[in-house]
Design an enzyme around this catalytic site. Sequence first.
Site, PDB file in Angstrom:
ATOM      1  N   ASP A 460      -6.517   8.084 -10.307  1.00 10.00           N
ATOM      2  CA  ASP A 460      -5.712   7.400  -9.293  1.00 10.00           C
ATOM      3  C   ASP A 460      -6.499   6.260  -8.676  1.00 10.00           C
ATOM      4  O   ASP A 460      -5.982   5.196  -8.425  1.00 10.00           O
ATOM      5  CB  ASP A 460      -5.272   8.383  -8.203  1.00 10.00           C
ATOM      6  CG  ASP A 460      -6.445   9.056  -7.501  1.00 10.00           C
ATOM      7  OD1 ASP A 460      -7.488   9.280  -8.149  1.00 10.00           O
ATOM      8  OD2 ASP A 460      -6.331   9.370  -6.307  1.00 10.00           O
ATOM      9  N   ARG A 464     -12.995   6.554  -3.553  1.00  8.62           N
ATOM     10  CA  ARG A 464     -13.139   7.586  -2.520  1.00  8.62           C
ATOM     11  C   ARG A 464     -13.413   8.943  -3.184  1.00  8.62           C
ATOM     12  O   ARG A 464     -13.535   9.035  -4.410  1.00  8.62           O
ATOM     13  CB  ARG A 464     -11.882   7.621  -1.647  1.00  8.62           C
ATOM     14  CG  ARG A 464     -10.642   8.086  -2.380  1.00  8.62           C
ATOM     15  CD  ARG A 464      -9.442   8.093  -1.435  1.00  8.62           C
ATOM     16  NE  ARG A 464      -8.249   8.504  -2.122  1.00  8.62           N
ATOM     17  CZ  ARG A 464      -7.067   7.917  -1.971  1.00  8.62           C
ATOM     18  NH1 ARG A 464      -6.931   6.870  -1.182  1.00  8.62           N
ATOM     19  NH2 ARG A 464      -6.017   8.369  -2.631  1.00  8.62           N
ATOM     20  N   ASP A 465     -13.470   9.970  -2.368  1.00  2.00           N
ATOM     21  CA  ASP A 465     -13.821  11.298  -2.901  1.00  2.00           C
ATOM     22  C   ASP A 465     -12.595  11.926  -3.582  1.00  2.00           C
ATOM     23  O   ASP A 465     -12.118  12.976  -3.192  1.00  2.00           O
ATOM     24  CB  ASP A 465     -14.342  12.194  -1.774  1.00  2.00           C
ATOM     25  CG  ASP A 465     -13.383  12.255  -0.592  1.00  2.00           C
ATOM     26  OD1 ASP A 465     -12.349  11.549  -0.634  1.00  2.00           O
ATOM     27  OD2 ASP A 465     -13.658  13.002   0.359  1.00  2.00           O
ATOM     28  N   GLU A 466     -12.107  11.238  -4.579  1.00  6.02           N
ATOM     29  CA  GLU A 466     -10.928  11.699  -5.288  1.00  6.02           C
ATOM     30  C   GLU A 466     -11.125  11.412  -6.782  1.00  6.02           C
ATOM     31  O   GLU A 466     -11.556  12.266  -7.516  1.00  6.02           O
ATOM     32  CB  GLU A 466      -9.674  11.018  -4.722  1.00  6.02           C
ATOM     33  CG  GLU A 466      -8.402  11.657  -5.249  1.00  6.02           C
ATOM     34  CD  GLU A 466      -7.246  11.560  -4.257  1.00  6.02           C
ATOM     35  OE1 GLU A 466      -7.396  10.986  -3.183  1.00  6.02           O
ATOM     36  OE2 GLU A 466      -6.168  12.089  -4.597  1.00  6.02           O
ATOM     37  N   ASP A 473       0.564   9.211 -11.403  1.00  6.80           N
ATOM     38  CA  ASP A 473       0.066   7.843 -11.525  1.00  6.80           C
ATOM     39  C   ASP A 473      -0.040   7.445 -13.005  1.00  6.80           C
ATOM     40  O   ASP A 473       0.338   6.340 -13.392  1.00  6.80           O
ATOM     41  CB  ASP A 473      -1.314   7.700 -10.859  1.00  6.80           C
ATOM     42  CG  ASP A 473      -1.324   8.184  -9.412  1.00  6.80           C
ATOM     43  OD1 ASP A 473      -0.786   9.273  -9.146  1.00  6.80           O
ATOM     44  OD2 ASP A 473      -1.882   7.484  -8.555  1.00  6.80           O
ATOM     45  N   TRP A 526       5.462  13.985 -11.443  1.00  8.12           N
ATOM     46  CA  TRP A 526       4.034  14.131 -11.752  1.00  8.12           C
ATOM     47  C   TRP A 526       3.925  14.978 -13.042  1.00  8.12           C
ATOM     48  O   TRP A 526       3.433  14.507 -14.058  1.00  8.12           O
ATOM     49  CB  TRP A 526       3.294  14.770 -10.574  1.00  8.12           C
ATOM     50  CG  TRP A 526       2.759  13.740  -9.613  1.00  8.12           C
ATOM     51  CD1 TRP A 526       1.447  13.418  -9.422  1.00  8.12           C
ATOM     52  CD2 TRP A 526       3.512  12.880  -8.737  1.00  8.12           C
ATOM     53  NE1 TRP A 526       1.341  12.403  -8.486  1.00  8.12           N
ATOM     54  CE2 TRP A 526       2.582  12.060  -8.054  1.00  8.12           C
ATOM     55  CE3 TRP A 526       4.862  12.701  -8.468  1.00  8.12           C
ATOM     56  CZ2 TRP A 526       2.977  11.090  -7.127  1.00  8.12           C
ATOM     57  CZ3 TRP A 526       5.259  11.740  -7.542  1.00  8.12           C
ATOM     58  CH2 TRP A 526       4.325  10.949  -6.889  1.00  8.12           C
ATOM     59  N   GLU A 737      -3.179   0.716  -3.188  1.00  6.02           N
ATOM     60  CA  GLU A 737      -2.393   1.948  -3.097  1.00  6.02           C
ATOM     61  C   GLU A 737      -1.180   1.760  -2.180  1.00  6.02           C
ATOM     62  O   GLU A 737      -0.116   2.311  -2.408  1.00  6.02           O
ATOM     63  CB  GLU A 737      -3.292   3.058  -2.544  1.00  6.02           C
ATOM     64  CG  GLU A 737      -2.628   4.407  -2.403  1.00  6.02           C
ATOM     65  CD  GLU A 737      -3.620   5.490  -1.975  1.00  6.02           C
ATOM     66  OE1 GLU A 737      -4.684   5.138  -1.425  1.00  6.02           O
ATOM     67  OE2 GLU A 737      -3.326   6.672  -2.199  1.00  6.02           O
TER      68      GLU A 737
HETATM   69  C1  RAM Z   1      -2.997  10.738  -3.675  1.00  8.13           C
HETATM   70  C2  RAM Z   1      -3.473  10.120  -4.945  1.00  8.13           C
HETATM   71  C3  RAM Z   1      -2.442   9.813  -5.986  1.00  8.13           C
HETATM   72  C4  RAM Z   1      -1.112  10.429  -5.765  1.00  8.13           C
HETATM   73  C5  RAM Z   1      -1.198  11.693  -4.963  1.00  8.13           C
HETATM   74  C6  RAM Z   1       0.130  12.342  -4.740  1.00  8.13           C
HETATM   75  O1  RAM Z   1      -4.002  11.601  -3.223  1.00  8.13           O
HETATM   76  O2  RAM Z   1      -4.232   9.004  -4.643  1.00  8.13           O
HETATM   77  O3  RAM Z   1      -2.286   8.447  -6.206  1.00  8.13           O
HETATM   78  O4  RAM Z   1      -0.535  10.671  -7.006  1.00  8.13           O
HETATM   79  O5  RAM Z   1      -1.801  11.452  -3.740  1.00  8.13           O
END
Ligand code: RAM
Length: 883
Positions: A460, A464-466, A473, A526, A737
Site C-alpha cells: 500500500d 510508514r510502519d505498514e 490496493d 479487498w 493516499e
Molecule cells: C490502510 C492501507 C491500505 C488500505 C487499508 C484498508 O491501512 O494503507 O491502503 O487498503 O487501510
Amino acid sequence: MSIVNKLRCEYRENPIGIDCTQPRISWQIQSDTRSWLQAAYQIQISQDIEFKNLLWNSEKVLSNQSVHVEVHHLVVEKCKRYYYRVRVWSEQGEQTDWSEIAFWEMGLLQASDWQADWISTPTEQFPLETETCPLLRHTFQVKGHVQRARIYATSLGLYEMKLNGLSVGEQAFTPGWTSYKHRLQYQTYDVTDLLTSGGNAIGVMLGNGWYKGKLTGRGKKNMYGDRTAFLMQLHIQYEDGTEEIITSNSNWRAAESPVLMSEIYHGETYDARLEKINWSTATYEDADWFPVETLQHTKDMVVAQENEPVHKIEEISPIALITTPSGETVIDMGQNMVGWVRFTIQGRSGQEVTLEHAEVLDQEGNFYTDNLRNAKQTIRYILKGGAPEVYEPHFTFQGFRFVLLTGFGESIRLADFTGIVLHSDMERTGYFQCSDPLINQLQHNILWGQKGNFLDVPTDCPQRDERLGWTGDAQMFIRTSTFLMNVATFFSKWLHDLAADQLEDGGVPFVIPHVLSEKSHSSAAWGDAAVICPWVIYQCYGDKRILEQQYESMKAWVSYIRKQGNDEFLWNTGFHFGDWLGLDAKPDSYIGATDRDFIATAFYAYSVSLLAKTAKVLSKEADWELYTRLYAQIRHAFQQEFVTPSGKLSVPTQTANVLALMFDLLDGTAKERAAKKLLELLEESKFHLTTGFVGTPYLNLVLSQIGHTEAAYQLLFQQDYPSWLYQVTKGATTIWEHWDGIKEDGSFWSKDMNSFNHYAYGAIGEWLYRCVAGIDVDEEAPGYKHIQIKPQPGAGLTWVEAKLESMYGWIYAEWRQSSEHLMEIRISIPPNTTASVLLPNAKETHLRENGAALDQTTGISEMRQTETGVSLILGSGTYNFTY
Ligand code: RAM
C-alpha cells in the site's frame, strides 16, 4: 524479411534456477511485411549449444501460437541447462531462419535435492533478542578446473552473500517476502567466475527482514520465527566431469558484524570500527569465531524464485541542500523515492552521523515525520576514521524525498549523497505522453507509485510502519501496472502466496503475506483480488496457467461469500472497508457513504462473473454453467434489493452508480437512470469526485463506457481539491493516499494515515491508456493477440502518444489533432496480431493512410463507416492515418 527474437522462458531471458517442470516458451517476430501472421512454428531443445544432441524436436507444428508454448514430453532434470531455438512460418509462406539460441536452466526441484543443513548462530553467544546482524563463513578448496558453478541459497530472514570478498549476485532483499510457512524462495547464482583454484571462502550476513523483524503498526516481532538461518548449496562441476557439492553445515563459523541493527521500517545502525577486513576471503583468520548451530527446520516449503528479484534500479542526485526554519540540514532528492541513500564521508574514528528520511516538509518548511507513525527510517553510521568511507544500508529501505542530516559538520557536499532506487526488476513495457504537462506529471507520479510499491510484494505504501500487501490496493492498481511494466511474474508469485494464506473456508486475508490478526480477512473489494488479479494477468499476458493455478483459490473465495449470511445471493454481513476514504464519509470516518452491503454484493457479482469466464477458458463446462447461473441470481437479488420498482438506484452516490454500471448489474430503465444519475451527481459537485478507493478506479472508465468521455476529461483536468491534478499542482511526485494529503493552506490531512506514496488512486492510468490513448485487449483473444485500438480524444489535449510492449511486441497508438480540420493517427501493431481500430469521428471519404486512399492500403481487411467514426480491422504493421 522476418526474424524470430526476444525468446523468453517463463517470461525470462535465459533464466537459471527455475523449478517449473513444464516451462513455457514465448517469442516475438520482427517483420517488415504487413499483416504478418504465424502459420506454424518449430522448437528444438538441445543439451548442447551446437544442437547436436536434440532432446526434443517439435517438428513443424501448424499453430499461430507464439506465446506461452508449453514444452511437453520433455522430462527436465534438476540443475540441467536446456538450449532452445525457434523458427516460424508465416501465412504468406515465408520461413524464417532459426532464432538466436536461448536457454533455461533448472534449479533444485524438491526438498530431497537439498543436502545442506539449515544453519544459525549459537544462541549462547547470540541471544535471540540480539539486534546485531550475524556473519557466517566457510572455507573450502577448489580442486581442479571449474567448468560451471552454481549457488542455490535461501534464508529465514534476509541474506547477503559474498564469495572470496566479492558480492554474489546483484539482488537485494533476498530471499524476498512470501508466505514463509508455506513457501520460501531460493535464489540461484552463477558463480563460475568467482571461484579460484585452491582456498575459497563464502561469507554471509543475515538480517531480520520480514521473517523476524518488526512488522505492522503494532511492531510485532518474530512473525514467522525467532531465529534467522541460512541454507545453501554450491554445486561445482569440474572440467573432468566430476561434481562436488559444498553445503551449509555445522562446520561453518559465526561472528558479529558491524551492523548493530537493521529493520525494514526503522533503518540501520552501523559501526564501521567493527568491520572485519577481508572476512569473506580464504586468508582471513577466524579462530575467534563461533561454530554455528544446525537447525531442524523443514525444506519442504522451499521453491525457486518466481518473480524478478529486487535490484538497485537507478540513482538519483539530490537537487538541493536546505537549512530549514528550525535550523536543520536537509537534502532534497527532488523525487519521493524508495530505497536508500549511499553516502561518502571522511572524518574521525567514532564520529557518528545520522540520516533520517521523510516524504514531505511541513507548512513552515520543516522536516516532517509524523505521518511515518512508528517507522524510524533512520540510518546511524559510526565512522572508522581516516580515508573516505562509503556506506549503503543492507536490510532496510526508506520511502522519502527529504533526508535530515546530523553530525556531518559544516561543509556538506551534495555530490556525496546519492539516492539508490530499489524495486523488483520488472521490464518497463509502457509509456504515455501527451500535450499537457500536468497530465505528464501525473503519469510520472503513477509510475513512481509503482516503483516505490513493487518491492517484491505489492504494498500500500513504502514509508510508514505498514508497507503491507493490501489486497484491495493491489486489485485496484493491477491493470494500470500492466501498462507500465511486465508484472506477470510479480503478481503470479504474490497470487501463489494469496492462495497459500487463504483461510480454510476460502476467506482472503486483508494483506498478503498475511501478517495481521486472525480476524483481519475478507472485506469486499479487498478479498476479490483473489479473482480479479489472475483474470487481469490472463487478459494482459494471455497466461492461461495462472488461471489454472489460481482456480481453486478463486472458487474458494466465491464459495466463502456465498456462505455468508442467510441469503446466498446477497452479501450483507461482516466487516468491510467500504468505499475506503470516500469523500462522502461521515465526519471522522474513513468509510465513504456508499452502503457497504451494496458494494459487497456488487463485487460478489463481479467476482462470480469473472469466475464463470475463467471456467469457460479452462473448459470446465459444469462450473461455467453453475457460475453463470449464480451470477444471474446475484444480479437479480441485487436489483431486488437496491433498485426501486421504477428503476432508481436506492444508493445515491457516485460510487454506487459507478459500480452498478461497471459490473453491468442493471437493465433497461435502471441502467439509463444510473447513467443519468451519475452525470447529475457530477454536475452537482461541479465535476469533482466524491469516490474513495472502490469507486475511483472505475469512475472515468464508466464515463467512457456510457459515452461521456467528455465528463471524464473534465474530472481529469480539475486542479482544485479533490482531483488528480490537485496534488500535482501541490508538487507531488508520487500519488497520495488522500485527495487532500496536503491541504490548500499547506497543513496536513492527519498524522495517522497520510501516505504520499500510495498507488491506489494511480489507477486512473488504466483509463489514460485504455480510453484516452485507446489501447485495450480483446477478452476473447487475450494477451493482445487481437488488440482493440479506440482512441478517445477530448478537450484539453491536442496529442497523445502511448506505447505498450505486449508479449507479441510493441503496440503504438498516437493521435494528434493538428488543427481543427486535421487529425493524424498513427497505429502500429506487432506481427502475429490483428487489431480492431476505431478512428474517432472519421469519414471514410476523407480518410487517407500514408497519403493514399484506403482501398490502396495493404493490411486493412475490413472497413466500415459507423456513427462514431471509421472502424477497421488491421494486420500487423505501422499505419499513418489522416483525416
Ligand atoms: C490502510 C492501507 C491500505 C488500505 C487499508 C484498508 O491501512 O494503507 O491502503 O487498503 O487501510
